[in-house]
Design a protein around this motif. Structure first.
Motif, mmCIF file in Angstrom:
data_model
loop_
_atom_site.group_PDB
_atom_site.id
_atom_site.type_symbol
_atom_site.label_atom_id
_atom_site.label_comp_id
_atom_site.label_asym_id
_atom_site.label_seq_id
_atom_site.Cartn_x
_atom_site.Cartn_y
_atom_site.Cartn_z
ATOM 1 N N VAL A 1 1.230 3.151 -14.977
ATOM 2 C CA VAL A 1 0.961 3.239 -13.677
ATOM 3 C C VAL A 1 -0.265 2.651 -13.035
ATOM 4 O O VAL A 1 -0.340 1.940 -12.211
ATOM 5 N N ARG A 2 -1.376 2.907 -13.847
ATOM 6 C CA ARG A 2 -2.538 2.349 -13.542
ATOM 7 C C ARG A 2 -2.540 0.626 -13.686
ATOM 8 O O ARG A 2 -2.874 0.014 -12.738
ATOM 9 N N GLN A 3 -1.790 0.160 -14.467
ATOM 10 C CA GLN A 3 -1.577 -1.217 -14.296
ATOM 11 C C GLN A 3 -0.633 -1.672 -13.292
ATOM 12 O O GLN A 3 -0.897 -2.815 -12.655
ATOM 13 N N LEU A 4 0.246 -0.775 -12.828
ATOM 14 C CA LEU A 4 0.918 -1.169 -11.650
ATOM 15 C C LEU A 4 0.042 -1.384 -10.385
ATOM 16 O O LEU A 4 0.263 -2.260 -9.512
ATOM 17 N N MET A 5 -1.147 -0.568 -10.178
ATOM 18 C CA MET A 5 -1.775 -0.686 -9.262
ATOM 19 C C MET A 5 -2.722 -1.726 -8.975
ATOM 20 O O MET A 5 -3.249 -2.312 -8.251
ATOM 21 N N ASP A 6 -2.623 -2.595 -10.213
ATOM 22 C CA ASP A 6 -3.605 -3.713 -10.424
ATOM 23 C C ASP A 6 -2.921 -5.029 -9.746
ATOM 24 O O ASP A 6 -3.227 -6.201 -9.763
ATOM 25 N N ILE A 7 -1.368 -4.913 -9.850
ATOM 26 C CA ILE A 7 -0.591 -5.946 -9.388
ATOM 27 C C ILE A 7 -0.884 -6.346 -7.925
ATOM 28 O O ILE A 7 -0.803 -5.440 -7.049
ATOM 29 N N ASP A 8 -1.220 -7.471 -7.772
ATOM 30 C CA ASP A 8 -1.742 -8.067 -6.499
ATOM 31 C C ASP A 8 -0.289 -8.434 -5.371
ATOM 32 O O ASP A 8 -0.536 -7.866 -4.201
ATOM 33 N N HIS A 9 0.534 -8.936 -5.891
ATOM 34 C CA HIS A 9 1.622 -9.337 -5.046
ATOM 35 C C HIS A 9 2.839 -8.386 -5.052
ATOM 36 O O HIS A 9 3.276 -7.879 -6.088
ATOM 37 N N VAL A 10 3.179 -8.129 -3.800
ATOM 38 C CA VAL A 10 4.199 -6.913 -3.564
ATOM 39 C C VAL A 10 5.444 -7.360 -4.588
ATOM 40 O O VAL A 10 6.113 -6.524 -5.236
ATOM 41 N N ASN A 11 5.827 -8.605 -4.356
ATOM 42 C CA ASN A 11 7.266 -8.927 -4.900
ATOM 43 C C ASN A 11 7.267 -8.879 -6.428
ATOM 44 O O ASN A 11 8.226 -8.562 -7.128
ATOM 45 N N ILE A 12 5.919 -8.906 -7.087
ATOM 46 C CA ILE A 12 5.718 -8.798 -8.210
ATOM 47 C C ILE A 12 5.893 -7.049 -8.916
ATOM 48 O O ILE A 12 6.512 -6.869 -9.598
ATOM 49 N N LEU A 13 5.231 -6.444 -7.991
ATOM 50 C CA LEU A 13 5.416 -5.106 -8.010
ATOM 51 C C LEU A 13 6.938 -4.674 -7.939
ATOM 52 O O LEU A 13 7.029 -3.810 -8.682
ATOM 53 N N ARG A 14 7.615 -5.306 -6.984
ATOM 54 C CA ARG A 14 9.088 -4.851 -6.906
ATOM 55 C C ARG A 14 9.704 -5.319 -8.186
ATOM 56 O O ARG A 14 10.625 -4.206 -8.602
ATOM 57 N N VAL A 15 9.555 -6.264 -8.467
ATOM 58 C CA VAL A 15 10.359 -6.576 -9.902
ATOM 59 C C VAL A 15 9.915 -5.552 -10.976
ATOM 60 O O VAL A 15 10.728 -5.255 -11.658
ATOM 61 N N SER B 1 0.842 -1.253 0.074
ATOM 62 C CA SER B 1 -0.154 0.024 -0.045
ATOM 63 C C SER B 1 0.930 1.381 0.151
ATOM 64 O O SER B 1 0.237 2.333 -0.562
ATOM 65 N N ARG B 2 1.820 1.319 0.524
ATOM 66 C CA ARG B 2 2.901 2.268 0.669
ATOM 67 C C ARG B 2 3.457 2.524 -0.813
ATOM 68 O O ARG B 2 3.429 3.928 -1.121
ATOM 69 N N ILE B 3 3.962 1.674 -1.320
ATOM 70 C CA ILE B 3 4.384 1.873 -2.765
ATOM 71 C C ILE B 3 3.303 2.288 -3.607
ATOM 72 O O ILE B 3 3.350 3.380 -4.226
ATOM 73 N N ARG B 4 2.033 1.866 -3.548
ATOM 74 C CA ARG B 4 1.006 2.271 -4.326
ATOM 75 C C ARG B 4 0.479 3.883 -4.095
ATOM 76 O O ARG B 4 0.311 4.767 -4.723
ATOM 77 N N HIS B 5 0.613 4.044 -2.838
ATOM 78 C CA HIS B 5 -0.148 5.415 -2.298
ATOM 79 C C HIS B 5 1.180 6.452 -2.928
ATOM 80 O O HIS B 5 0.805 7.536 -3.231
ATOM 81 N N LEU B 6 2.456 6.204 -2.776
ATOM 82 C CA LEU B 6 3.575 7.184 -3.007
ATOM 83 C C LEU B 6 3.414 7.098 -4.622
ATOM 84 O O LEU B 6 3.476 8.540 -5.007
ATOM 85 N N LEU B 7 3.361 6.246 -5.425
ATOM 86 C CA LEU B 7 2.963 6.283 -6.801
ATOM 87 C C LEU B 7 1.872 6.999 -7.157
ATOM 88 O O LEU B 7 1.740 7.831 -8.112
ATOM 89 N N THR B 8 0.802 6.892 -6.429
ATOM 90 C CA THR B 8 -0.337 7.908 -6.586
ATOM 91 C C THR B 8 -0.191 9.290 -6.422
ATOM 92 O O THR B 8 -0.417 10.087 -7.432
ATOM 93 N N LEU B 9 0.596 9.567 -5.418
ATOM 94 C CA LEU B 9 0.829 11.133 -5.105
ATOM 95 C C LEU B 9 1.794 11.554 -6.389
ATOM 96 O O LEU B 9 1.361 12.377 -6.725
ATOM 97 N N LEU C 1 -8.046 9.462 -4.374
ATOM 98 C CA LEU C 1 -6.623 8.813 -4.263
ATOM 99 C C LEU C 1 -6.780 7.342 -3.831
ATOM 100 O O LEU C 1 -6.054 6.598 -4.357
ATOM 101 N N ALA C 2 -7.585 7.192 -2.802
ATOM 102 C CA ALA C 2 -7.646 5.913 -2.563
ATOM 103 C C ALA C 2 -7.889 4.718 -3.594
ATOM 104 O O ALA C 2 -7.469 3.630 -3.612
ATOM 105 N N ASN C 3 -8.988 5.283 -4.178
ATOM 106 C CA ASN C 3 -9.444 4.527 -5.488
ATOM 107 C C ASN C 3 -8.490 4.226 -6.244
ATOM 108 O O ASN C 3 -8.284 2.868 -6.920
ATOM 109 N N TYR C 4 -7.856 5.135 -6.643
ATOM 110 C CA TYR C 4 -6.622 4.930 -7.691
ATOM 111 C C TYR C 4 -5.888 3.976 -7.278
ATOM 112 O O TYR C 4 -5.204 3.391 -8.081
#
Length: 358
Positions: free
Chosen positions: A149-163, A54-62, A80-83
Motif C-alpha cells: 500500500v505504501r508503494q501504491l501511494m508513491d505512484i504518480d500517474h493515476v492510470n498506473i495506479l488504476r492498472v 487523491s481520492r483513491i489514495r485517501h480511501l486506501l489510507t482510511l 493521514l495526509a502524509n501517508y
DNA sequence: GATTAGGGCGCAAAATCCGT
DNA sequence: ACGGATTTTGCGCCCTAATC
C-alpha cells in the motif's frame, strides 16, 4: 505515539478496487453482457464518485488505518495526509466529499484530530454479508501487504495506479483463489477500464513496465505465445471478449509485498516458536492442559506479526528456564495459565505500543 | 467587547488529466 | 504532442467560538 498504527494486512473488497480502477467499457461477452457495476454489486456512492488520484489514495489510507469495525479514532490529519502524500487541504476536501455521498462519517475533536467511521464497513468495504452465524464474501476481497500500500501511494500517474489495482485483484483471483502460478491481464482488458485516451499499445506497455517495482511483469507479445497461453488457460479464454492485439501481461507479486506469502510464512514461524516454548515449559508444567489452538496463534501472528510474537514467546521461554514451575505462583503469569491467548494478546499489544513510542 | 485561534471557503496558480 | 478541462494546492479573508 499515535495509537493508530497501520494495519499490517489491509483488506479491501474487490468491488472497491474495481470501482476505483474504473469500470470496463467492454460489456459484451460470449454468453451475453457483463456490467461490472451489477456483477460486483458496487454500492451507489462508489459509482457516483469520480475516482481521482487523491481520492483513491485517501480511501486506501482510511482502509489502512481502520480497525475491524471500520473506525479510525483520534487520528491526526497530518498523519493521514502524509501517508497519502497529499496536502491536508485535499484530505479535508475529500473527507467532506466522502461524507456528503454517504461513505463515511467523521468528526473533528480538536485542532487537526479526527475520528472517522466507514459506513457499513463490512458490507461496503469488505464485501462481507451475514449468513447464518458467519460472514460470507460475495465477490471476494483482497489482502494487501502494508508495504505494498505504501508503494501504491508513491505512484504518480493515476492510470498506473488504476492498472495496479486491477492487477492486484487479478493476482488475488488467479493465483490465490484459482491457484494458478501467474495472473494474466490482456491488453484489451486493460484498455477497457482505462480512459480512452491512453489505449495505445505503447502507453499500456509503459504502464505495466512501471509496475515492475512491486510486480513481476512478463510481457507476452508474440502471436504464438499468446495463443498457447490462451489455450492452456480455460478461465482466461472464457473471460475474453475481443482480441484486437495479441498482447498480454503475466503478473506475479514480488515476495516481499505478497500479503498471502508473508502471512503464511509468519504463521508457520509463530507456530514453531510456540512449540519451542512448549518444549521448555513441559518439563515444569502440564503444558497441553492450556489447550491453545493453532488457529488462535495464527490470528495473533496475523495481527502482530512473527517478530513481535517470537520476542514475546522467547521472553516467556526464558522465564520458564529461569523460574520453572514457580511461574505458576507468580501474579504476572496468572492470566497466562488461566487464558493463554488473552494473556498473549495483552502482552503483544503492550509490546507493539512500546515499539511504536521508541 | 476585543483578541485570538481554527476551520471553511473562494480564488488562482500549478499540476494533472484527458481528448484529439 | 498540444491545449482545454479538471484536480490539487496554498494563500488569505471571513466567520464562529472561545478566552480574557
Amino acid at each position: 505515539m499515535s495509537m493508530n498504527q497501520e494495519n499490517r494486512h489491509v483488506l479491501v473488497a474487490n468491488k472497491l478496487l474495481i470501482a476505483m480502477s474504473g469500470l470496463t467499457r467492454w460489456t459484451k461477452r460470449q454468453e451475453g453482457f457483463l456490467y461490472e457495476q451489477h456483477h460486483y454489486n458496487i454500492p451507489k456512492p462508489f459509482l457516483d464518485l469520480k475516482w481521482t488520484k487523491s481520492r483513491i489514495r485517501h480511501l486506501l489510507t482510511l482502509l489502512s488505518h481502520c480497525d475491524d469495525q471500520g473506525i479510525i479514532s483520534l487520528v491526526e490529519n497530518d498523519m493521514l495526509a502524509n501517508y497519502a502524500r497529499t496536502s491536508v487541504r485535499s484530505l479535508h476536501n475529500n473527507l467532506r466529499l466522502f461524507e456528503s455521498v454517504g461513505l463515511i462519517r467523521y468528526s473533528v475533536h480538536f485542532s487537526g484530530v479526527v475520528t472517522i467511521e466507514l459506513i457499513d464497513y463490512l458490507e461496503n468495504y469488505r464485501d462481507l454479508f451475514e449468513e447464518a452465524d458467519t460472514h460470507r464474501s460475495k465477490t471476494g476481497y483482497t489482502s494487501l501487504w502494508c508495504g505494498m500500500v505504501r508503494q501504491l501511494m508513491d505512484i504518480d500517474h493515476v492510470n498506473i495506479l488504476r492498472v495496479a489495482l486491477r492487477a492486484l485483484v487479478q493476482v488475488e483471483r488467479d493465483i490465490h483463489v484459482q491457484s494458478q502460478d501467474k495472473a494474466t491481464l490482456t491488453y484489451d482488458e486493460v484498455r477497457g477500464f482505462l480512459p480512452r485516451y491512453c489505449g495505445h499499445r505503447l502507453a499500456v506497455k509503459g504502464m505495466l513496465d512501471q509496475l515492475s517495482r512491486f510486480f513481476n511483469v512478463h510481457l507476452v507479445e508474440n502471436t504464438k505465445d499468446f495463443l498457447s497461453a490462451l489455450k492452456e488457460n480455460a478461465a482466461l479464454k472464457r473471460r475474453m471478449h475481443t482480441v484486437t492485439r495479441p498482447l498480454m501481461f503475466h503478473v506475479k507479486l514480488e515476495a516481499q509485498v505478497d500479503s498471502k506469502k508473508i502471512r503464511e510464512t509468519e504463521r508457520a514461524s509463530t507456530l514453531i516458536s510456540w512449540f519451542d516454548l512448549r518444549e521448555v515449559a513441559r518439563d515444569y508444567i502440564d503444558f497441553d492442559r492450556l489447550e491453545v489452538s493453532s488457529s488462535s496463534l495464527q490470528s495473533l501472528s496475523d495481527t502482530y506479526g512473527f517478530t513481535a510474537c517470537d520476542e514475546v514467546l522467547r521472553a516467556i521461554r526464558n522465564d520458564f528456564h529461569q523460574y520453572g514451575e514457580l511461574l505458576q505462583e507468580s501474579d504476572i503469569y496468572q492470566l497466562f495459565f488461566e487464558s493463554p491467548i488473552l494473556y498473549l494478546n495483552e502482552r503483544l499489544r503492550r509490546h507493539t505500543e512500546k515499539l511504536a513510542i521508541a
